[in-house]
Design an enzyme around this catalytic site. Structure first.
Site, short mmCIF file in Angstrom:
data_model
loop_
_atom_site.label_atom_id
_atom_site.label_comp_id
_atom_site.label_asym_id
_atom_site.label_seq_id
_atom_site.Cartn_x
_atom_site.Cartn_y
_atom_site.Cartn_z
N TYR A 155 32.71 38.21 48.49
CA TYR A 155 33.37 38.75 47.29
C TYR A 155 33.46 37.67 46.20
O TYR A 155 33.13 37.93 45.02
CB TYR A 155 34.77 39.23 47.69
CG TYR A 155 35.56 39.90 46.60
CD1 TYR A 155 35.32 41.22 46.23
CD2 TYR A 155 36.58 39.21 45.94
CE1 TYR A 155 36.07 41.85 45.24
CE2 TYR A 155 37.34 39.83 44.96
CZ TYR A 155 37.08 41.13 44.61
OH TYR A 155 37.83 41.75 43.63
N ALA A 157 31.58 35.05 45.81
CA ALA A 157 30.23 34.76 45.29
C ALA A 157 29.79 35.86 44.32
O ALA A 157 29.19 35.59 43.27
CB ALA A 157 29.25 34.62 46.45
N SER A 158 30.11 37.12 44.65
CA SER A 158 29.71 38.22 43.76
C SER A 158 30.43 38.09 42.42
O SER A 158 29.84 38.35 41.36
CB SER A 158 30.01 39.58 44.40
OG SER A 158 31.40 39.88 44.40
N LYS A 159 31.69 37.68 42.43
CA LYS A 159 32.47 37.59 41.19
C LYS A 159 32.07 36.37 40.37
O LYS A 159 32.08 36.40 39.14
CB LYS A 159 33.97 37.58 41.51
CG LYS A 159 34.47 38.88 42.16
CD LYS A 159 34.17 40.10 41.30
CE LYS A 159 34.79 41.38 41.82
NZ LYS A 159 34.46 42.55 40.98
N ILE A 188 46.35 42.44 41.87
CA ILE A 188 46.73 43.66 41.15
C ILE A 188 47.02 44.77 42.17
O ILE A 188 46.27 44.93 43.15
CB ILE A 188 45.59 44.12 40.19
CG1 ILE A 188 45.09 42.96 39.30
CG2 ILE A 188 46.05 45.32 39.35
CD1 ILE A 188 46.11 42.35 38.37
#
Ligand code: NAD
Length: 246
Positions: A155, A157-159, A188
């Site tokens: 996650y 790395a994707s962001k 959030i």
């Protein structure tokens, strides 16, 4: 109204942060085309709620990770709405696990749905926005894309990839009047984070100087700023929305 007569395309907006963004932009007069993986009851409820605001609205079923579907949806939206002024790359998933145990499938799923989807839609709107010599692209990154997070290597790395994609897009398309930015929410309160065990959620809140989770509406307000002409000279940036967590 900040977005009167404009059209936004938002991915994965059937619920959560995407839904809040759609409602926030629609309240400013923006027409809303949005996608989700299927047109389930929740997605149709969102569509109905948006329509009640008096703007043009349509929900499309599409897998944001699919390149061909992204091209087709963007073509359809252009045809049916006449323009695409704003793109919000919001669709995202988590498949958490420590590196030692992370499967190839967990890695590939998250990179495809979170990062490739943002490429797919950014790529598909590029000729439209270049021709119009205007446009604003906003992508949902995350604080973990800046700082990293144990159990979320895929996650994070994707962001981080999304941030680099937006910065590169801003540099390539700036001369054509097209802006690209990322927002980096912290913790959030949505269905995505409700799925975490209570003790993990409590430990997040403890680490946040503002001592609370953020709301989808608080993320949407920053996306509205970046989508509108209020931010006409802001491009290639990452704005954290994290209660001072980062
Ligand atoms: P959510 O799970 O509540 O909503 C995500 C939406 O995306 C859902 O409607 C889902 O059906 C849709 N979606 C999933 N895969 C899709 C696909 N392949 N194609 C099209 N749609 C798809 O999540 P959320 O909390 O609202 O998160 C929205 C975005 O914000 C994500 O990119 C997420 O990574 C990011 N984000 C969330 C948080 C948080 O704390 N909730 C923090 C930082 C960043």
């Amino acid at each position: 109204m900040l977005l009167q007569g404009k059209t936004a395309l938002i991915t994965g907006a059937g619920r959560g942060i995407g839904r809040a963004i759609a409602l926030c932009l629609a309240k400013e007069g923006c027409n809303i085309a949005f996608t989700d993986i299927s047109l389930n009851e929740q997605v149709l409820d969102t569509e109905a709620e948006l329509k009640a605001l008096g703007v043009q609205v349509k929900a499309y079923a599409a897998d944001a990770a699919c390149f061909e579907q992204a091209e087709a949806i963007v073509g359809q939206v252009k045809e049916e709405f006449g323009a695409i002024d704003i793109l919000v790359n919001n669709a995202g998933i988590t498949r958490d696990g420590l590196l030692l145990r992370m499967s190839e499938q967990q890695w590939d799923d998250v990179i495809r749905v979170n990062l490739k989807s943002a490429f797919n839609y950014t790529r598909a709107v590029t000729p439209i926005m270049m021709r119009a010599r205007k446009g604003s692209i906003v992508s949902l990154a995350s604080v973990v894309g800046i700082a990293g997070n144990p159990g979320q290597a895929n996650y994070a790395a994707s962001k981080a990839g999304i941030i680099a994609l937006m910065k590169s897009t801003a540099k390539e398309l700036g001369a054509r009047g097209v802006r690209a930015n990322a927002v980096a929410p912290g913790y959030i309160d949505t269905d995505m984070t409700q799925a975490l065990p209570q003790e993990v959620r409590d430990s997040f809140v403890e680490r946040i100087p503002m001592h609370r989770a953020g709301t989808p509406e608080e993320v949407a307000q920053v996306v509205l700023f970046l989508a509108s002409d209020m931010s006409s000279y802001v491009s290639g940036q990452v704005i954290p929305i994290d209660g001072a967590m980062g």
